[in-house]
Write a protein that holds these residues in place. Structure first.
Motif, PDB file in Angstrom:
ATOM      1  N   GLY A   1       0.774  -1.229   0.000  1.00  0.00           N
ATOM      2  CA  GLY A   1       0.000   0.000   0.000  1.00  0.00           C
ATOM      3  C   GLY A   1       0.806   1.280   0.000  1.00  0.00           C
ATOM      4  O   GLY A   1       0.296   2.348   0.334  1.00  0.00           O
ATOM      5  N   ILE A   2       2.079   1.193  -0.332  1.00  0.00           N
ATOM      6  CA  ILE A   2       2.909   2.398  -0.378  1.00  0.00           C
ATOM      7  C   ILE A   2       2.559   3.236  -1.593  1.00  0.00           C
ATOM      8  O   ILE A   2       2.569   4.450  -1.554  1.00  0.00           O
ATOM      9  CB  ILE A   2       4.406   2.008  -0.465  1.00  0.00           C
ATOM     10  CG1 ILE A   2       4.802   1.127   0.702  1.00  0.00           C
ATOM     11  CG2 ILE A   2       5.292   3.233  -0.546  1.00  0.00           C
ATOM     12  CD1 ILE A   2       4.505   1.736   2.015  1.00  0.00           C
ATOM     13  N   ILE A   3       2.265   2.542  -2.692  1.00  0.00           N
ATOM     14  CA  ILE A   3       1.874   3.254  -3.902  1.00  0.00           C
ATOM     15  C   ILE A   3       0.445   2.842  -4.261  1.00  0.00           C
ATOM     16  O   ILE A   3      -0.002   1.765  -3.875  1.00  0.00           O
ATOM     17  CB  ILE A   3       2.846   2.974  -5.069  1.00  0.00           C
ATOM     18  CG1 ILE A   3       3.028   1.473  -5.290  1.00  0.00           C
ATOM     19  CG2 ILE A   3       4.198   3.613  -4.795  1.00  0.00           C
ATOM     20  CD1 ILE A   3       3.958   1.142  -6.449  1.00  0.00           C
ATOM     21  N   VAL A   4      -0.239   3.723  -4.955  1.00  0.00           N
ATOM     22  CA  VAL A   4      -1.660   3.486  -5.235  1.00  0.00           C
ATOM     23  C   VAL A   4      -1.878   3.353  -6.740  1.00  0.00           C
ATOM     24  O   VAL A   4      -1.081   3.852  -7.531  1.00  0.00           O
ATOM     25  CB  VAL A   4      -2.535   4.632  -4.665  1.00  0.00           C
ATOM     26  CG1 VAL A   4      -2.413   4.678  -3.151  1.00  0.00           C
ATOM     27  CG2 VAL A   4      -2.147   5.966  -5.280  1.00  0.00           C
ATOM     28  N   PRO A   5      -2.978   2.675  -7.150  1.00  0.00           N
ATOM     29  CA  PRO A   5      -3.224   2.492  -8.580  1.00  0.00           C
ATOM     30  C   PRO A   5      -3.386   3.827  -9.284  1.00  0.00           C
ATOM     31  O   PRO A   5      -3.900   4.784  -8.695  1.00  0.00           O
ATOM     32  CB  PRO A   5      -4.531   1.704  -8.619  1.00  0.00           C
ATOM     33  CG  PRO A   5      -4.691   1.117  -7.276  1.00  0.00           C
ATOM     34  CD  PRO A   5      -4.013   2.033  -6.329  1.00  0.00           C
ATOM     35  N   MET A   6      -2.941   3.894 -10.530  1.00  0.00           N
ATOM     36  CA  MET A   6      -3.145   5.149 -11.264  1.00  0.00           C
ATOM     37  C   MET A   6      -3.976   4.901 -12.508  1.00  0.00           C
ATOM     38  O   MET A   6      -3.730   5.462 -13.565  1.00  0.00           O
ATOM     39  CB  MET A   6      -1.823   5.811 -11.600  1.00  0.00           C
ATOM     40  CG  MET A   6      -0.773   4.931 -12.203  1.00  0.00           C
ATOM     41  SD  MET A   6       0.716   5.923 -12.342  1.00  0.00           S
ATOM     42  CE  MET A   6       1.419   5.238 -13.779  1.00  0.00           C
TER      43      MET A   6
ATOM     44  N   GLY B   1      -3.433  -6.871 -11.509  1.00  0.00           N
ATOM     45  CA  GLY B   1      -4.334  -6.411 -12.553  1.00  0.00           C
ATOM     46  C   GLY B   1      -4.479  -4.910 -12.686  1.00  0.00           C
ATOM     47  O   GLY B   1      -5.227  -4.429 -13.534  1.00  0.00           O
ATOM     48  N   GLN B   2      -3.787  -4.154 -11.845  1.00  0.00           N
ATOM     49  CA  GLN B   2      -3.912  -2.702 -11.929  1.00  0.00           C
ATOM     50  C   GLN B   2      -2.573  -2.036 -12.175  1.00  0.00           C
ATOM     51  O   GLN B   2      -1.538  -2.523 -11.705  1.00  0.00           O
ATOM     52  CB  GLN B   2      -4.508  -2.153 -10.630  1.00  0.00           C
ATOM     53  CG  GLN B   2      -6.003  -2.403 -10.516  1.00  0.00           C
ATOM     54  CD  GLN B   2      -6.537  -1.803  -9.242  1.00  0.00           C
ATOM     55  OE1 GLN B   2      -6.155  -2.210  -8.156  1.00  0.00           O
ATOM     56  NE2 GLN B   2      -7.425  -0.835  -9.378  1.00  0.00           N
ATOM     57  N   LEU B   3      -2.616  -0.892 -12.872  1.00  0.00           N
ATOM     58  CA  LEU B   3      -1.379  -0.175 -13.157  1.00  0.00           C
ATOM     59  C   LEU B   3      -0.977   0.689 -11.953  1.00  0.00           C
ATOM     60  O   LEU B   3      -1.744   1.548 -11.512  1.00  0.00           O
ATOM     61  CB  LEU B   3      -1.552   0.710 -14.401  1.00  0.00           C
ATOM     62  CG  LEU B   3      -0.269   1.366 -14.879  1.00  0.00           C
ATOM     63  CD1 LEU B   3       0.648   0.344 -15.514  1.00  0.00           C
ATOM     64  CD2 LEU B   3      -0.562   2.517 -15.832  1.00  0.00           C
ATOM     65  N   TYR B   4       0.201   0.445 -11.421  1.00  0.00           N
ATOM     66  CA  TYR B   4       0.692   1.203 -10.257  1.00  0.00           C
ATOM     67  C   TYR B   4       1.847   2.136 -10.606  1.00  0.00           C
ATOM     68  O   TYR B   4       2.144   3.057  -9.858  1.00  0.00           O
ATOM     69  CB  TYR B   4       1.186   0.237  -9.170  1.00  0.00           C
ATOM     70  CG  TYR B   4       0.101  -0.334  -8.303  1.00  0.00           C
ATOM     71  CD1 TYR B   4      -0.594  -1.473  -8.695  1.00  0.00           C
ATOM     72  CD2 TYR B   4      -0.236   0.259  -7.089  1.00  0.00           C
ATOM     73  CE1 TYR B   4      -1.586  -2.018  -7.895  1.00  0.00           C
ATOM     74  CE2 TYR B   4      -1.224  -0.277  -6.273  1.00  0.00           C
ATOM     75  CZ  TYR B   4      -1.899  -1.411  -6.680  1.00  0.00           C
ATOM     76  OH  TYR B   4      -2.880  -1.950  -5.887  1.00  0.00           O
ATOM     77  N   ALA B   5       2.557   1.831 -11.684  1.00  0.00           N
ATOM     78  CA  ALA B   5       3.744   2.624 -11.986  1.00  0.00           C
ATOM     79  C   ALA B   5       4.011   2.577 -13.476  1.00  0.00           C
ATOM     80  O   ALA B   5       3.644   1.618 -14.147  1.00  0.00           O
ATOM     81  CB  ALA B   5       4.956   2.075 -11.239  1.00  0.00           C
ATOM     82  N   ILE B   6       4.646   3.626 -13.975  1.00  0.00           N
ATOM     83  CA  ILE B   6       4.968   3.627 -15.395  1.00  0.00           C
ATOM     84  C   ILE B   6       6.362   4.218 -15.601  1.00  0.00           C
ATOM     85  O   ILE B   6       6.723   5.195 -14.978  1.00  0.00           O
ATOM     86  CB  ILE B   6       3.885   4.396 -16.211  1.00  0.00           C
ATOM     87  CG1 ILE B   6       3.970   4.020 -17.684  1.00  0.00           C
ATOM     88  CG2 ILE B   6       3.970   5.880 -15.999  1.00  0.00           C
ATOM     89  CD1 ILE B   6       3.295   2.704 -18.022  1.00  0.00           C
ATOM     90  N   ALA B   7       7.138   3.562 -16.439  1.00  0.00           N
ATOM     91  CA  ALA B   7       8.510   3.995 -16.666  1.00  0.00           C
ATOM     92  C   ALA B   7       8.617   4.736 -17.987  1.00  0.00           C
ATOM     93  O   ALA B   7       7.898   4.422 -18.931  1.00  0.00           O
ATOM     94  CB  ALA B   7       9.441   2.791 -16.680  1.00  0.00           C
TER      95      ALA B   7
END
Lengths: 437, 285, 302
Positions: free
Chosen positions: A122-127, A151-157
């Motif tokens: 839970g440090i980062i949340v879905p975006m 199944g959810q996007l949390y980060a993008i590079a």
């Protein structure tokens, strides 16, 4: 006496100066406080970003881009803190400590494989919704794979990385070995060829190959592909079970295959820095980041695909630092809006060009030079065709740490089965303790 | 007679030669990393790890000051120095003042809990900071001291080792000195500042150097507790060059050389005090 | 007894004020130590009874002595303890002897001797990063890139993989640490040597004592207190070993260089088992406290 006086004067001066600095500090905090106040009234939203300190062109990119954004969006003001990242896990430690006190920034750069670890805790949340479907399709599959958890996007590079086989042409000539292909992955060196050639190439003065990038995350990153090629997953698809995966027969066979390179002296376990560049190794599993230095050198080098399994299965490493929104972010929508802009094709192209890394969006390459031929084109091809992200699991930090130390132990002569059993039980225990329902 | 005199002289010369030669050889072994670092800082990246087994590794054949240009270009050196020195100054001020007061009280006075405090100081002397970093950070967060000068300095203002150094030193100060001051009507605190402090220069110098070196070299605490380029200390600044793959050691060597020089200079200048200071605390164990 | 009476007689009017003054003078230091050393230690002990994944401070749960039971059954913990003891037992005598030897080398009043002292001390001010990089290269297993192995090869001996052979890795770190740290203890010995009166040596040489005899019967007894002190601080530093294995071997090969502090750090930060790391830390605290007190007692009695 003189010395003491000097000391006293010195101390007094610095003390006064630093107290003034403290004063400044306090007042700047007050300013921040005001801004938070106005945020509540709905005027300005302030977002902060943490990312590792980078090369100068990237640092300049940040300054330039943020100035442009802040100018165009007076209602969402963004600032970035460069976190001085040591060559170890210091940056991750910083995130860990900041978590305990809820001092995380709004947007956080995280190393790719840690996405699942941070997301599960839970440090980062879905975006979700930050990018349209069309935009998502423009990102490389491995980039999306890396940023997705449950199944959810949390980060993008914005950028990617790849690893291929570099070789020293002079040494291959001397050993009478044909250059491996750089145009058809079907002609890439297989495991057996890679091993046999490493043996043939090893001489008094240099070793056959270099397979150790570093003794930490680099092991699972670069060498983990051999497991993929051998159809040996390190962990179950949902990231919950390691037993029966990391210690499977195929997994152990892979570790033993790699260990032979080290134990027979065809590769060093502690390669000296720049081993390949300085002619101490005939080949190297090297990264896209090594190309620039090689181009600068006067060495006669070539590049081929990451070795493929004997039955022709190809895989290659991927992954880079990715941006995520943290749980401490109060304006997730604003953060998403900013992220959509930050990771736009144009911005990514500028970023990737500044540091000669492969961009994570296909359309970005229209604005980038040098990726249509040579080593870079091969790297790009691998990313689009054979790239595989590292495994995803809430227990990734344990998996990565234990896998690295197990591999090093096996390379230095320990029993592969015992080592991998240890990894399995450690990872499973961690999952049981913290994540099992 | 004459013969033996000349042979004595010869053996003396021989002793001289052996002394300088022996020390030089061993000395080079000890100073070689420092020399290598300095040599590497003047080399282009591609030369640093080439020829590691030859003496050439200590000689920058393709001499360049490019690395230093890069360091000066990337870092705001005056700011980094200011940050580091002000942080160290605050820590040292606390350590020297409070540590010596406490050490003196433990050595020369009787008061409640004296035995307990002394035992505690000795028992806690070997506590490694690495093991309590996170709890300490949590405490800072509860105090609201994260990313403040207070959070950076106050937790390290006192350490058991300095108290123990002062304690060992003050044990040996003659009581007569204190008593004479008492007869002159000095209270104990006044005695300390007027009589004791001035004669204890050496131990202050020793604690000063030890603490200075420890703070100067510390990376982890400043890293965890502060955020922001404007708060960078020396060791954080060095890390700037470790950031991205592939790591280029040329700039790192230049940065590390710059970071080592102030300490080396300080050591050379304060060596005399240092030896005396340790002498006066060490022998009593 | 007589001594105390004399003292009491000579400064009677001082007593009451002194009691207050002693407390006041030690108060700031004691408060600081309590707040920033003892409190974190208490936190550590407290958390050692909890299940605490470091990323989730909001969901810590009381775990009783589960962590302790697990720790005592954890093979890696015992290995780490064993490694720490092994390192300490070997490095302390080696480093102290080396330091004494260096001190003997530079105790003379010859011109330029302070240059040599600075040279011996220089590893103390050289960054550990540089030292670790350089020694990793020195220890490199290949004769083409590793200096020591190149030398061994010239002598006709086979290559030794110093840092990757479980039998040699810790010894290699011990040797390097002794080399790196000896300069500091050398300074202390130097001070001790200066404190031995020259007349004792003169008397011994008049009696016809050789240099070796002088060393054994004059130098060593004269240094006895210094030796104790040096032993104590070296021991304390050795117990904390962390940086060298962290940079050079990452605890390997086969956990032979994983020390207790390394283990605590790895569990707490890298693997996120903060509660469990606190348990290991608590045990470690107990060990060092007991050890410090024993050493202190031993060095005091004689």
């Amino acid at each position: 006496m003189k010395l003491k006086k000097l000391l006293c004067v010195g101390l007094a001066t610095v003390m006064t100066m630093s107290l003034t600095a403290c004063g400044n500090n306090a007042s700047s905090n007050a300013v921040n406080g005001d801004q938070t106040g106005s945020k509540a009234s709905g005027d300005t939203i302030n977002l902060t970003i943490w990312s590792p300190t980078d090369e100068e062109p990237i640092e300049n990119w940040w300054v330039e881009k943020l100035a442009a954004w802040n100018e165009a969006h007076p209602e969402i003001q963004v600032s970035r803190e460069a976190i001085d990242r040591s060559d170890s896990y210091a940056y991750e430690n910083k995130i860990t400590t900041a978590t305990t006190s809820n001092d995380l920034p709004d947007i956080l750069y995280v190393d790719g494989p840690n996405v699942s670890y941070y997301a599960a805790n839970g440090i980062i949340v879905p975006m979700e919704g930050a990018f349209s479907e069309e935009e998502m399709a423009d990102f490389m599959p491995s980039t999306v794979q890396q940023g997705t958890y449950d199944g959810q996007l949390y980060a993008i590079a914005g950028t990617e990385s790849s690893v291929a086989l570099f070789y020293n042409k002079d040494y291959l000539d001397a050993a009478g070995i044909q250059y491996p292909s750089d145009s058809d992955v079907k002609d890439a060196w297989t495991w057996t060829e890679f091993y046999n050639n490493a043996e043939k190439l090893t001489t008094e003065d240099y070793v056959g190959t270099n397979i150790i990038m570093d003794k930490g995350e680099g092991l699972i990153y670069a060498l983990g592909q051999f497991w993929t090629e051998n159809n040996a997953d390190l962990i179950s698809e949902d990231g919950a079970v390691a037993d029966g995966y990391v210690n499977s027969d195929a997994s152990i066979a892979t570790a033993e295959y790699l260990a032979k390179f080290i134990q027979n002296g065809y590769a060093n376990l502690d390669p000296v820095k720049d081993e390949f560049l300085n002619g101490y190794a005939a080949t190297m599993l090297g990264g896209s980041w090594n190309i620039a230095d090689l181009e600068k050198s006067d060495m006669n080098w070539g590049v081929s695909y990451f070795p493929v399994s004997d039955d022709g299965k190809a895989s290659s490493p991927t992954g880079d630092w990715a941006a995520a929104i943290t749980k401490n972010c109060e304006n997730v929508d604003a953060a998403k809006e900013f992220m959509n802009w930050l990771m736009s094709s144009e911005n990514i192209a500028a970023y990737a060009s500044a540091i000669a890394k492969p961009a994570s969006r296909t359309s970005a390459y229209d604005q980038m030079e040098g990726w249509d031929e040579g080593a870079r084109a091969l790297m790009l091809w691998q990313l689009q065709n054979t790239g595989t992200a590292r495994p995803s699991s809430p227990s990734y930090s344990v998996l990565s740490t234990d896998f690295a130390s197990a591999l090093l132990n096996i390379f230095s002569g320990a029993d592969a089965k015992t080592e991998m059993d240890n990894v399995a039980s450690d990872v499973d225990e961690n999952y049981e303790t913290y994540y099992a329902e | 007679m004459i013969k033996s005199k000349s042979s004595m002289k010869r053996s003396q010369t021989l002793g001289h030669v052996a002394f300088y030669l022996g020390n030089l050889i061993i000395g080079i072994i000890f100073v070689s990393p420092l020399l290598w670092m300095i040599a590497s800082s003047f080399k282009p990246e591609s030369d640093i790890f080439a020829n590691m087994t030859s003496i050439m590794t200590f000689i920058p054949t393709n001499f360049t000051i490019e690395n230093y240009m890069e360091v000066f270009g990337r870092l705001n050196i005056p700011q980094v120095l200011f940050n580091t020195l002000s942080y160290i100054a605050i820590v040292l001020l606390g350590d020297l003042l409070f540590g010596s007061l406490c050490g003196y009280a433990l050595a020369k006075m009787k008061f409640r809990f004296r035995g307990l405090i002394l035992t505690g100081v000795i028992a806690l002397m070997s506590m490694p900071v690495e093991a309590i970093l996170l709890p300490l950070y949590i405490e800072m967060a509860q105090l609201g001291w994260v990313n403040t000068m207070m959070g950076l300095t106050i937790p390290f203002m006192m350490n058991c080792f300095s108290i123990y150094m002062f304690y060992s030193y003050f044990l040996d100060i003659p009581n007569d000195l204190i008593e004479a001051a008492a007869i002159d009507g000095c209270g104990p605190i006044k005695t300390f500042f007027k009589i004791i402090m001035p004669v204890a220069k050496t131990v202050y110098a020793t604690v000063f150097i030890l603490d200075f070196v420890a703070r100067w070299n510390d990376f982890m605490w400043p890293f965890l507790i502060t955020t922001g380029e404007n708060k960078r200390t020396v060791q954080l600044a060095v890390q700037v060059f470790f950031g991205t793959q592939p790591i280029h050691y040329s700039a790192i060597m230049a940065a590390l050389t710059l970071a080592s020089i102030p300490m080396l200079i300080m050591y050379i200048f304060m060596q005399k005090y240092y030896v005396q200071g340790i002498a006066s605390t060490g022998i009593k164990g | 007894m007589a001594n105390t009476e004399v003292k009491a007689m000579r400064r009677p009017e001082y007593k009451r004020g002194e009691k207050m003054a002693g407390s006041i003078m030690s108060l700031p230091a004691v408060l600081l130590l309590l707040a920033f050393l003892v409190v974190p230690i208490i936190y550590t002990i407290y958390y050692s009874f909890f299940k605490y994944q470091v990323m989730r401070p909001d969901s810590i749960t009381f775990h009783g002595i589960t962590n302790y039971l697990k720790l005592f059954g954890d093979k890696d913990f015992w290995v780490a303890l064993k490694n720490t003891v092994y390192f300490t037992v070997l490095v302390v005598p080696i480093q102290c002897v080396l330091a004494l030897a260096l001190a003997m080398l530079v105790t003379s009043k010859r011109r330029g001797v302070s240059i040599f002292r600075t040279m011996y001390f220089s590893p103390q001010v050289t960054s550990m990063v540089v030292i670790a990089i350089l020694w990793t290269i020195l220890y490199n297993s290949s004769a083409t890139t590793g200096l020591i192995n190149a030398f061994l090869k010239n002598m006709g001996m086979g290559p030794v993989d110093f840092l990757n052979n479980p039998k040699t890795a810790m010894n290699s770190i011990i040797f390097m640490s002794a080399w790196q740290g000896a300069g500091y203890q050398m300074m202390i010995f130097l001070a001790g040597l200066n404190g031995i009166p020259a007349e004792q040596y003169e008397a011994a040489s008049v009696d016809g004592a050789t240099k070796v005899q002088q060393f054994l019967y004059v130098t060593i007894p004269g240094l006895m207190n210094t030796i104790k002190y040096v032993l104590m601080i070296t021991l304390i530093q050795a117990m904390k070993l962390f940086t060298q294995p962290y940079i050079m071997t990452k605890g390997g090969p086969q956990n032979t260089t994983k020390t207790l502090v390394f283990y605590i750090y790895e569990q707490g930060f890298q693997k996120g088992n903060f509660g469990y790391a606190c348990t290991a830390a608590t045990i470690f605290f107990i060990i060092v406290v007991v050890l410090s007190l024993i050493v202190k007692k031993l060095t005091k009695t004689s």
